[in-house]
Motif scaffolding. Structure first.
Motif, PDB file in Angstrom:
ATOM      1  N   ASN A  70      16.790  -5.382 -21.189  1.00  0.00           N
ATOM      2  CA  ASN A  70      15.563  -6.170 -21.365  1.00  0.00           C
ATOM      3  C   ASN A  70      15.600  -7.449 -20.538  1.00  0.00           C
ATOM      4  O   ASN A  70      14.609  -7.826 -19.918  1.00  0.00           O
ATOM      5  CB  ASN A  70      15.373  -6.519 -22.846  1.00  0.00           C
ATOM      6  N   MET A  73      14.961  -6.740 -16.962  1.00  0.00           N
ATOM      7  CA  MET A  73      13.567  -6.420 -16.681  1.00  0.00           C
ATOM      8  C   MET A  73      12.669  -7.647 -16.688  1.00  0.00           C
ATOM      9  O   MET A  73      11.545  -7.610 -16.173  1.00  0.00           O
ATOM     10  CB  MET A  73      13.040  -5.415 -17.714  1.00  0.00           C
ATOM     11  N   THR A  86       7.802  -5.278 -21.392  1.00  0.00           N
ATOM     12  CA  THR A  86       6.397  -4.981 -21.089  1.00  0.00           C
ATOM     13  C   THR A  86       6.260  -4.195 -19.796  1.00  0.00           C
ATOM     14  O   THR A  86       5.346  -3.386 -19.645  1.00  0.00           O
ATOM     15  CB  THR A  86       5.603  -6.295 -20.999  1.00  0.00           C
ATOM     16  N   THR A  87       7.146  -4.449 -18.846  1.00  0.00           N
ATOM     17  CA  THR A  87       7.114  -3.741 -17.565  1.00  0.00           C
ATOM     18  C   THR A  87       8.528  -3.269 -17.220  1.00  0.00           C
ATOM     19  O   THR A  87       9.516  -3.861 -17.647  1.00  0.00           O
ATOM     20  CB  THR A  87       6.589  -4.654 -16.443  1.00  0.00           C
ATOM     21  N   ILE A  88       8.588  -2.211 -16.436  1.00  0.00           N
ATOM     22  CA  ILE A  88       9.857  -1.679 -15.947  1.00  0.00           C
ATOM     23  C   ILE A  88       9.961  -1.994 -14.472  1.00  0.00           C
ATOM     24  O   ILE A  88       9.302  -1.378 -13.629  1.00  0.00           O
ATOM     25  CB  ILE A  88       9.965  -0.163 -16.200  1.00  0.00           C
ATOM     26  N   ASP A  89      10.761  -2.988 -14.154  1.00  0.00           N
ATOM     27  CA  ASP A  89      10.960  -3.426 -12.771  1.00  0.00           C
ATOM     28  C   ASP A  89      12.451  -3.405 -12.466  1.00  0.00           C
ATOM     29  O   ASP A  89      13.218  -4.219 -12.992  1.00  0.00           O
ATOM     30  CB  ASP A  89      10.393  -4.829 -12.571  1.00  0.00           C
TER      31      ASP A  89
END
Length: 325
Positions: A70, A73, A86-89
């Protein structure tokens, strides 16, 4: 004629407990039924305990890794990390290798772990063979000395080793080291080999001592020397013990920080370990927590792969040995 209301069939029973006691009694009776059921069927109690302990172990072992993911990300500078990203980067996992030579940091730690493991298994096998299969004077005191040495804290030996590696102080007043070892792999491999050797010797001694003498004698009849019998017969038959000693040594050295940090520089070219690569993302004014989390997860990968592969080999080796018997 007197009428006793307590004996009347339409009478209501009043006590001081009220509905709450009725609820508590119901809960107590439910717990009692569970207890009686578990006593009659203990496999249900074992299943519940297994699920509970499994949940605790998974939570305490996997949740820190999930939290690192987490953090990796999260955008740079974000402090309130959500429980669910909230986003997968995955760009942080790429930047780890771009901003610093993180691959070289990992190579340094893997080199230390592999070199120490090979050396410890080679020397520890010779010592384990002597302690496990030979009888000689002073065997018990030597084993006791190894046990005592294994309890020495490594920090107490840092200053003498630092002076010996860096300042070329005469060793035992007899000789000095030919070159300065400080800042080289030798300054890390040498002390870590000494610290991990006692445990490996104890493990190998136990396994080598369990091999039947007839197998070694049969190899000796065929013209094999003691060393040949050790490496051709005893070590293959003691594969679970050798694998266990090697795994523990490798993981201990790979995750070691004290000597590998103090005996080397702080750059990858100076043989700094992988922990220095994680710390490299912390400067005087900024801290990239996302990159540190990503680097930590990447550093765990080699050990995780080794544990999974080696654990399967240990279980299969024990099973094959039992079947052969």
């Amino acid at each position: 004629m007197s009428i006793d209301a307590r004996n009347h069939e339409d009478a209501e029973t009043f006590d001081g407990s009220g509905d709450e006691t009725g609820g508590d009694g119901e809960n107590k009776s439910r717990v009692g039924r569970w207890a009686d059921d578990w006593i009659r069927n203990p496999e249900k109690a074992y299943a519940v305990m297994l699920v509970f302990l499994g949940g605790v172990l998974l939570t305490t072992s996997l949740f820190p890794l999930y939290w690192l993911f987490n953090v990796a990300m999260a955008p740079p500078g974000q402090t309130d990390i959500p429980l669910v990203p909230t986003t997968i980067d995955l760009s942080a996992f790429v930047q780890v290798f771009v901003q610093v030579p993180f691959a070289r940091f990992m190579f340094n730690s893997l080199f230390y772990a592999f070199t120490v493991t090979v050396f410890v298994l080679l020397v520890g096998s010779l010592a384990g063979y002597a302690f496990g299969r030979l009888e000689f004077r002073g065997k018990t005191p030597l084993l006791f000395s190894l046990l005592v040495l294994s309890f020495f804290p490594p920090a107490t030996l840092f200053i003498p080793l630092f002076r010996a590696f860096n300042q070329q102080v005469p060793m035992l007043g007899l000789f000095t080291l030919p070159v300065e070892l400080y800042g080289t792999p030798g300054a890390v491999v040498t002390p870590l080999s000494a610290f991990t050797m006692p445990l490996a010797i104890f493990i190998l001694t136990t396994f080598y001592g369990q091999i039947p003498d007839g197998l070694e004698e049969a190899a000796r009849v065929e013209g094999t020397t003691r060393l040949g019998a050790l490496f051709r017969v005893i070590m293959p038959l003691s594969a679970p013990g050798v694998a266990t000693a090697g795994i523990l040594t490798f993981i201990t050295v790979y995750t070691e920080f004290f000597f590998s940090f103090l005996m080397t520089g702080n750059s990858a070219a100076e043989w700094a370990p992988v922990v220095d690569g994680v710390i490299a993302f912390q400067t005087q004014y900024t801290v990239r927590y996302d990159l540190q989390a990503a680097a930590s997860l990447i550093a765990i990968v080699p050990v995780a792969i080794l544990v999974v592969v080696a654990q399967d080999k240990i279980i299969s080796g024990l099973t094959q040995g039992a079947l052969k018997e």
